[in-house]
Write an enzyme that holds these catalytic residues in place. Structure first.
Site, mmCIF file in Angstrom:
data_model
loop_
_atom_site.group_PDB
_atom_site.id
_atom_site.type_symbol
_atom_site.label_atom_id
_atom_site.label_comp_id
_atom_site.label_asym_id
_atom_site.label_seq_id
_atom_site.Cartn_x
_atom_site.Cartn_y
_atom_site.Cartn_z
ATOM 1 N N GLN A 74 47.590 40.932 31.957
ATOM 2 C CA GLN A 74 46.160 40.778 32.401
ATOM 3 C C GLN A 74 45.424 40.289 31.144
ATOM 4 O OE1 GLN A 74 45.134 44.549 34.728
ATOM 5 N NE2 GLN A 74 45.949 43.796 36.354
ATOM 6 N N MET A 97 27.128 25.166 59.417
ATOM 7 C CA MET A 97 26.607 24.032 58.615
ATOM 8 C C MET A 97 27.488 23.230 58.401
ATOM 9 S SD MET A 97 23.543 23.409 57.624
ATOM 10 C CE MET A 97 22.184 24.497 56.927
#
Lengths: 77, 599
Positions: free
Chosen positions: B126, B487
């Site tokens: 990580q 859109m």
């Protein structure tokens, strides 16, 4: 147009990357980069030559906003 | 001298004062009352320090939700929004919300856990260079490599986030720094924000000289008015000078929607009155706006007859995209206050009749092109619904997602306070609406908060319904569902020869069932005649509630300035038959009369 940039930067983590990145993102191609830490260790002096189609004020205005940029002067060359 | 990092045991019954504890105290000292976040490995010491601390932590269900919630909190309150995540994927999930804050100048402090300093640069578990990743999208970023750096970095982070043009600041916090002994560190003392520069007298004189010559002036107000806390001064300036005004998306509400000089929003989906006025004006007074391409249309043809007075706190914006004939850098409140009376006096003394006619022309156009809410048929007309909702909830904070519904809100909502309109303006980040509404509700539990979303946007952060439920936040959601990415569909219809590519969402889930699965009250409306009752039921709900509104898949947002066109070349629905723009990639030629001045 080619411009010469004279910059005084904090000697801080990421300062060089930030200036180079901002310069390129704003449309200016670095042609030369020269610089070194100042003897007191707190400052970098950086001299760059760049070329780009946009005006010098655009670049100077954007670099001046960077926290690590203590002084910037852009002049045609 | 820096003290070496001394790891402290965490999880002890009596917790030692480590870097994480110091940071929590520092956040309290900075006035932070709410954090939005999600824990994980590298940020665990901070979460340990949070336990029992006088800070409210809002556990979201995805880190992007934390960033948008902090963003919404900051937009609505004007205070710094704070979000927290762990290293690696936790940090990368914040990125869109950070970028949104940067582009819309939202003050945020973002705290990310990082692997211990000794592991940094080793591709540890990580480990992700979030400091490097976020460089282009933060006002500044810090890595705290030693616990002794924390007082300076935290003070600077909040000062930078708040000062001048606000923005997000990252603090990347390695785990060993969180655990290091901080007993020797002083209590945190917040740094004052930077003084806002006064406008130079010479620049004010130049601005006054230019404005006083105007026969057809227009004021173009942007989000800087809000950021500069200059709404009252802006209204006084407009009232005193009697100049017609247009507003950007971010400035909606800087003048009330019903103000007689407010011509509405300019730009791609702006009003015809606003765009026409800007294209015909001879002096454009730009207040805290930045000539964004969605506002200007084709920049080279924007306001072609205008000399520009540009007032902005950010010197980098003046002359960036459009030459300023007079640039005034500095505090907008002082700038407007200094110019109001002299401009009003000059304008009344010179060209008074010409300007009166100009003002009357602008207002006549605004009336002639006002939106209509008498759509025929039984289908729900989204603009009418939104207009009605804004009338029913005039003091509500409305948080939008991104897409057609966002533009309908901008066009049809009645605004009178820009801090009550939360919208992802520059980044246009779908998924913004729901978490931003959560943030807005957290900053004022008594506020009425409405999230207007679309079916595409809503599913991008639908997991935050769990957050809504967990905290019992009475946010009302209006979900306008056209079963498409509306859109994109509209653009494919108009500019890509109706080649509909990957916009079909007809397999949407049952949104009412989804909401109920999260424990949230929900109902559906499909007919225009049922809208009024449905809205009343929605607003009367005591807790969170969702109204799922089925609308026509083919509904478009009008008017529209086509890409690569100037703002005088707006199209309405009636113009579609003659649309000359259906070829992808073509660079349409402006019509000859696009720069024609009024007779």
């Amino acid at each position: 147009m080619r411009y010469r940039l004279d910059l005084t930067l904090r000697h801080a983590e990421g300062a060089l990357a930030r200036v180079l990145g901002a310069t390129e993102r704003r449309g200016f191609r670095p042609l030369s980069v020269d610089g070194e830490a100042q003897p007191d260790g707190d400052r970098w002096h950086l001299c760059m030559t760049v070329e780009g189609e946009r005006g010098e004020q655009v670049l100077e205005g954007q670099l001046a906003k960077l926290y690590d940029c203590l002084a910037v002067q852009v002049s045609p060359c | 001298m820096d003290a070496p990092a001394q790891p402290m045991e965490s999880g002890a019954t009596t917790r030692a004062r480590n870097g994480a504890c110091w940071l929590v105290d520092a956040l309290v000292a900075e006035g932070v009352d709410t954090l939005f976040g999600y824990p994980g490995g590298a940020i665990m010491p901070f979460y340990d320090a949070l336990h029992g601390a006088p800070l409210r932590h809002v556990l979201v269900r995805h880190e992007q939700g934390a960033a948008f919630a902090a963003n919404g909190y900051a937009r609505a309150s004007g205070r710094v929004g704070v979000c927290v995540a762990t290293s690696g994927p936790g940090a990368s999930n914040l990125v869109t919300g950070i970028a949104d804050a940067m582009l819309d100048s939202v003050p945020m402090v973002v705290i990310t856990g990082q692997v211990a300093t000794g592991l940094m640069g080793t591709d540890a578990f990580q480990e992700l260079d979030v400091f490097g990743m976020t460089m282009p999208m933060v006002k500044h970023g810090f890595i705290a490599r030693r616990v002794d750096e924390l007082p300076r970095l935290v003070g600077e982070a909040f000062r930078i986030a708040r000062s001048g043009r606000p923005g997000p600041v990252l603090i990347d916090l390695p785990k060993d720094v969180q655990l290091a002994c901080a007993a020797h560190l002083p209590a945190h003392a917040p740094s004052p924000v930077d003084a806002v520069p006064r406008p130079a007298d010479a620049s004010l004189h130049e601005a006054l000289a230019l404005i006083s010559q105007a026969r057809r002036p227009v004021v173009y107000g942007g989000g800087g008015i809000v950021l500069g806390d200059a709404v009252r001064d802006f209204r006084t300036f407009v009232d005193a000078t009697q100049m017609p005004a247009v507003l950007t998306l971010k400035a909606l509400g800087a003048l009330p929607s019903e103000h007689p000089l407010n011509l509405g929003m300019l730009g791609m989906h702006g009003s015809r009155a606003a765009n026409t006025a800007v294209q015909e004006c001879d002096v454009l007074v730009v207040v805290g706006a930045r000539f964004d391409d969605r506002a200007t249309g084709k920049l080279a043809e924007f306001a072609p007859f205008a000399r520009v007075v540009h007032m902005d706190l950010d010197a980098g914006e003046i002359g960036k995209l459009r030459h300023a004939d007079a640039g005034v850098r500095g505090d907008l409140r002082r700038t407007l206050a200094a110019l109001t009376l002299p401009c009003a006096a000059q304008l009344h003394a010179r060209h008074g009749e010409a300007r009166r006619q100009w003002r009357a022309l602008c207002q006549q156009r605004a009336r002639a092109h006002a939106a209509r809410y008498d759509a025929p048929g039984d289908a729900v007309h989204a603009p009418s619904l939104l207009r009605r909702l804004s009338t029913l909830a005039p003091s509500a904070i409305v948080a939008c997602d991104v897409g057609q519904h966002q533009m309908w809100v901008a066009q049809h909502w009645r605004f009178d306070d820009p801090r009550r309109h939360l919208t992802s303006g520059a980044l246009g980040a779908m998924g913004f609406g729901l978490p931003a509404a959560i943030g807005a509700q957290m900053q004022d539990p008594r506020a009425q908060v409405i999230c207007v979303s679309g079916d595409g946007s809503f599913l991008m952060n639908v997991q935050e319904l769990a957050t809504l439920r967990r905290y019992g936040l009475p946010v009302k959601i209006v979900l306008l569902d056209n079963r498409a990415l509306g859109m994109v569909r509209q653009w494919q219809e108009l500019f890509f020869d109706r080649r509909y590519s990957e916009i079909d969402l007809s397999d949407n889930p049952d949104f009412v069932a989804v909401a109920r699965a999260f424990g949230i009250e929900a109902r559906r409306v499909e007919r225009a005649g049922d809208v009024g009752a449905a809205l009343e039921v929605l607003l009367a709900a005591r807790g969170p509630a969702l109204l799922h509104v089925a609308i026509d898949t083919g509904a478009n947002v009008w008017p529209l300035v086509p890409p690569n066109h100037n703002n005088a070349q707006m199209l309405d629905a009636d113009d579609v038959a003659s649309l000359p723009l259906a070829t992808t990639g073509s660079e349409p030629t402006p019509t000859e009369d696009s720069h024609a001045l009024p007779a």
